[in-house]
Design a protein around this motif. Structure first.
Motif, PDB file in Angstrom:
ATOM      1  N   ARG A  34      -8.060  45.573   7.585  1.00  0.00           N
ATOM      2  CA  ARG A  34      -6.762  46.159   7.880  1.00  0.00           C
ATOM      3  C   ARG A  34      -6.994  46.888   9.221  1.00  0.00           C
ATOM      4  O   ARG A  34      -6.043  46.919  10.361  1.00  0.00           O
ATOM      5  N   LEU A  35      -8.109  47.424   9.478  1.00  0.00           N
ATOM      6  CA  LEU A  35      -8.413  48.064  10.642  1.00  0.00           C
ATOM      7  C   LEU A  35      -8.350  47.309  11.880  1.00  0.00           C
ATOM      8  O   LEU A  35      -7.684  47.464  12.926  1.00  0.00           O
ATOM      9  N   GLN A  36      -9.152  46.102  11.901  1.00  0.00           N
ATOM     10  CA  GLN A  36      -8.844  45.282  12.934  1.00  0.00           C
ATOM     11  C   GLN A  36      -7.436  44.756  12.950  1.00  0.00           C
ATOM     12  O   GLN A  36      -7.249  44.488  14.150  1.00  0.00           O
ATOM     13  N   ARG A  37      -6.569  44.355  11.900  1.00  0.00           N
ATOM     14  CA  ARG A  37      -5.337  44.181  12.383  1.00  0.00           C
ATOM     15  C   ARG A  37      -4.554  45.272  13.149  1.00  0.00           C
ATOM     16  O   ARG A  37      -3.786  45.131  14.035  1.00  0.00           O
ATOM     17  N   ALA A  38      -4.993  46.350  12.500  1.00  0.00           N
ATOM     18  CA  ALA A  38      -4.243  47.553  13.460  1.00  0.00           C
ATOM     19  C   ALA A  38      -4.477  47.555  15.028  1.00  0.00           C
ATOM     20  O   ALA A  38      -3.410  47.945  16.011  1.00  0.00           O
ATOM     21  N   LEU A  39      -5.941  47.485  15.196  1.00  0.00           N
ATOM     22  CA  LEU A  39      -6.273  47.624  16.504  1.00  0.00           C
ATOM     23  C   LEU A  39      -5.650  46.393  17.386  1.00  0.00           C
ATOM     24  O   LEU A  39      -5.363  46.706  18.623  1.00  0.00           O
ATOM     25  N   ALA A  40      -5.754  45.410  16.729  1.00  0.00           N
ATOM     26  CA  ALA A  40      -5.008  44.093  17.508  1.00  0.00           C
ATOM     27  C   ALA A  40      -3.528  44.392  17.833  1.00  0.00           C
ATOM     28  O   ALA A  40      -3.116  44.305  19.004  1.00  0.00           O
ATOM     29  N   LEU A  41      -2.823  45.149  17.118  1.00  0.00           N
ATOM     30  CA  LEU A  41      -1.375  45.442  17.157  1.00  0.00           C
ATOM     31  C   LEU A  41      -1.287  46.623  18.282  1.00  0.00           C
ATOM     32  O   LEU A  41      -0.686  46.637  19.184  1.00  0.00           O
ATOM     33  N   ALA A  42      -2.261  47.546  18.108  1.00  0.00           N
ATOM     34  CA  ALA A  42      -2.035  48.880  19.181  1.00  0.00           C
ATOM     35  C   ALA A  42      -2.681  48.210  20.258  1.00  0.00           C
ATOM     36  O   ALA A  42      -2.127  48.638  21.419  1.00  0.00           O
ATOM     37  N   PRO A  99     -11.626  59.376  17.211  1.00  0.00           N
ATOM     38  CA  PRO A  99     -10.173  59.337  17.189  1.00  0.00           C
ATOM     39  C   PRO A  99      -9.662  57.966  17.758  1.00  0.00           C
ATOM     40  O   PRO A  99     -10.249  57.115  18.618  1.00  0.00           O
ATOM     41  N   VAL A 100      -8.413  57.566  17.286  1.00  0.00           N
ATOM     42  CA  VAL A 100      -7.875  56.231  17.548  1.00  0.00           C
ATOM     43  C   VAL A 100      -7.558  56.061  19.034  1.00  0.00           C
ATOM     44  O   VAL A 100      -7.547  54.891  19.627  1.00  0.00           O
ATOM     45  N   THR A 101      -7.022  57.166  19.424  1.00  0.00           N
ATOM     46  CA  THR A 101      -6.727  57.051  20.974  1.00  0.00           C
ATOM     47  C   THR A 101      -7.991  56.961  22.033  1.00  0.00           C
ATOM     48  O   THR A 101      -7.868  56.262  22.907  1.00  0.00           O
ATOM     49  N   SER A 102      -8.990  57.410  21.562  1.00  0.00           N
ATOM     50  CA  SER A 102     -10.249  57.201  22.430  1.00  0.00           C
ATOM     51  C   SER A 102     -10.766  55.988  22.149  1.00  0.00           C
ATOM     52  O   SER A 102     -11.251  55.351  23.237  1.00  0.00           O
ATOM     53  N   LEU A 103     -10.518  55.462  21.067  1.00  0.00           N
ATOM     54  CA  LEU A 103     -10.857  53.861  20.573  1.00  0.00           C
ATOM     55  C   LEU A 103     -10.246  52.905  21.673  1.00  0.00           C
ATOM     56  O   LEU A 103     -10.636  52.002  22.347  1.00  0.00           O
ATOM     57  N   ARG A 152       3.048  48.334  10.217  1.00  0.00           N
ATOM     58  CA  ARG A 152       2.695  46.786  10.247  1.00  0.00           C
ATOM     59  C   ARG A 152       1.551  46.453   9.665  1.00  0.00           C
ATOM     60  O   ARG A 152       1.587  45.388   9.022  1.00  0.00           O
ATOM     61  N   ALA A 153       0.454  47.296  10.099  1.00  0.00           N
ATOM     62  CA  ALA A 153      -0.908  46.974   9.486  1.00  0.00           C
ATOM     63  C   ALA A 153      -1.228  47.217   8.006  1.00  0.00           C
ATOM     64  O   ALA A 153      -2.040  46.612   7.325  1.00  0.00           O
ATOM     65  N   GLY A 154      -0.343  48.040   7.352  1.00  0.00           N
ATOM     66  CA  GLY A 154      -0.192  48.206   5.978  1.00  0.00           C
ATOM     67  C   GLY A 154      -0.591  49.495   5.653  1.00  0.00           C
ATOM     68  O   GLY A 154      -0.935  50.003   4.406  1.00  0.00           O
ATOM     69  N   TYR A 155      -0.773  50.529   6.534  1.00  0.00           N
ATOM     70  CA  TYR A 155      -1.060  52.000   6.254  1.00  0.00           C
ATOM     71  C   TYR A 155       0.117  52.637   5.800  1.00  0.00           C
ATOM     72  O   TYR A 155       1.341  52.414   6.033  1.00  0.00           O
ATOM     73  N   SER A 159      -2.068  45.333  21.835  1.00  0.00           N
ATOM     74  CA  SER A 159      -1.026  44.702  22.353  1.00  0.00           C
ATOM     75  C   SER A 159       0.244  45.664  22.955  1.00  0.00           C
ATOM     76  O   SER A 159       1.178  45.018  23.667  1.00  0.00           O
ATOM     77  N   GLY A 160       0.037  46.763  22.842  1.00  0.00           N
ATOM     78  CA  GLY A 160       0.969  47.698  23.126  1.00  0.00           C
ATOM     79  C   GLY A 160       2.056  48.441  22.123  1.00  0.00           C
ATOM     80  O   GLY A 160       2.829  49.229  22.516  1.00  0.00           O
ATOM     81  N   MET A 161       1.837  47.951  21.121  1.00  0.00           N
ATOM     82  CA  MET A 161       2.738  48.649  19.834  1.00  0.00           C
ATOM     83  C   MET A 161       2.329  49.872  19.620  1.00  0.00           C
ATOM     84  O   MET A 161       1.249  50.344  19.726  1.00  0.00           O
ATOM     85  N   PRO A 162       3.355  50.815  19.397  1.00  0.00           N
ATOM     86  CA  PRO A 162       3.375  52.360  19.147  1.00  0.00           C
ATOM     87  C   PRO A 162       2.596  52.532  17.862  1.00  0.00           C
ATOM     88  O   PRO A 162       2.597  51.607  17.044  1.00  0.00           O
ATOM     89  N   LEU A 163       1.835  53.507  17.856  1.00  0.00           N
ATOM     90  CA  LEU A 163       0.905  53.862  16.776  1.00  0.00           C
ATOM     91  C   LEU A 163       1.570  53.745  15.306  1.00  0.00           C
ATOM     92  O   LEU A 163       1.217  53.327  14.272  1.00  0.00           O
ATOM     93  N   ALA A 164       2.891  54.443  15.429  1.00  0.00           N
ATOM     94  CA  ALA A 164       3.540  54.427  14.132  1.00  0.00           C
ATOM     95  C   ALA A 164       4.067  53.231  13.496  1.00  0.00           C
ATOM     96  O   ALA A 164       3.866  52.789  12.353  1.00  0.00           O
ATOM     97  N   GLU A 165       4.419  52.248  14.568  1.00  0.00           N
ATOM     98  CA  GLU A 165       4.873  50.789  13.844  1.00  0.00           C
ATOM     99  C   GLU A 165       3.419  50.240  13.815  1.00  0.00           C
ATOM    100  O   GLU A 165       3.444  49.411  12.672  1.00  0.00           O
ATOM    101  N   THR A 166       2.404  50.383  14.519  1.00  0.00           N
ATOM    102  CA  THR A 166       1.257  49.778  14.057  1.00  0.00           C
ATOM    103  C   THR A 166       0.813  50.045  12.809  1.00  0.00           C
ATOM    104  O   THR A 166       0.328  49.006  11.926  1.00  0.00           O
ATOM    105  N   ALA A 167       1.018  51.385  12.427  1.00  0.00           N
ATOM    106  CA  ALA A 167       0.393  51.634  11.067  1.00  0.00           C
ATOM    107  C   ALA A 167       1.257  51.139   9.837  1.00  0.00           C
ATOM    108  O   ALA A 167       0.627  50.530   8.841  1.00  0.00           O
TER     109      ALA A 167
END
Length: 238
Positions: free
Chosen positions: A191-199, A231-235, A211-214, A201-209
């Motif tokens: 799930r983390l890997q799905r979220a990072l791939a979406l983020a 933190p996710v922003t640093s990553l 879509r990834a299942g959070y 790609s430019g997807m906003p974090l709220a939508e990423t969460a």
């Protein structure tokens, strides 16, 4: 001068589902999140001058230490594939980097290291080794692939167990041997890997969460801190 980032490149392998990657030598410790290796459910066969190693499945981010700057070549196998090549349950290698000589005859490993060290393209020579190991190994367990595919698609553990026809205990036991940890941990890492791939790609974090299942963006942020230690922003900047 600040350390320059190590150049990293990857390509699909001739071994189905695997990726061949290379990383040039780093000139010093990587700042912030730049040097982190994130958990992804995979295991890697690694080469660096004079050594062959196996990177077991990680439960948290790994940062190479002093003297591990490279250059490196690796072949990353999809979740569940490496144990069949090595004949070693994945949980025995969890969160470890192990010399291949601890898992295969030392004389054989010395010959392999000499061959790869002398090769004009060590990554291609390492890939040939992985193909040879795969040809000698038992066929990959289709049930293991089905479990990994189901969890990667975001299906829950109970739904995955029903889909592959296993009880909860059987699924947990098979997952430990194939992936190095239970299905809940693997699902969380994927799930983390799905979220990072979406983020990325430019997807906003709220939508990423979502879509990834959070549950929400805060849930995503907590998971990233726990699994990546940053933190996710640093990553994402790294």
């Amino acid at each position: 001068m600040p350390a320059m980032p190590a150049a990293y490149a990857e390509r699909p392998s001739r071994l189905p589902g695997a990726v061949v990657w290379t990383k040039s030598a780093a000139s010093g410790p990587q700042p912030g999140a730049a040097g982190l290796v994130l958990p992804d459910g995979c295991m890697d066969l690694l080469w660096t001058g004079g050594r062959l190693l196996v990177a077991g499945p990680d439960t948290c981010a790994f940062r190479p230490g002093p003297g591990q700057g490279g250059p490196w070549a690796g072949i990353r196998l999809r979740p569940g594939a490496m144990p069949a090549l090595l004949g070693v349950p994945a949980h025995e290698l969890r969160d470890r980097r192990v010399d291949l000589a601890a898992l295969r005859p030392a004389s054989e490993v010395r010959r392999l290291i000499g061959r790869i060290d002398a090769a004009p393209d060590p990554a291609a020579a390492l890939e040939d080794l992985a193909l040879h190991l795969a040809a000698e190994a038992q066929p990959e367990d289709r049930l293991v692939r089905a479990v990994a595919s189901s969890l990667a698609a975001g299906h829950g553990v109970a739904a995955t167990a029903e889909e592959v026809g296993l009880g909860a205990r059987q699924l947990h036991r098979r997952s430990l041997a194939a992936f190095g940890y239970g299905p809940k941990t693997l699902a969380r890492i994927l799930r983390l890997q799905r979220a990072l791939a979406l983020a990325r790609s430019g997807m906003p974090l709220a939508e990423t969460a979502a879509r990834a299942g959070y549950a929400d963006q805060a849930h995503l942020a907590r998971d990233v801190r726990e699994l990546a230690g940053t933190p996710v922003t640093s990553l994402l900047r790294a």
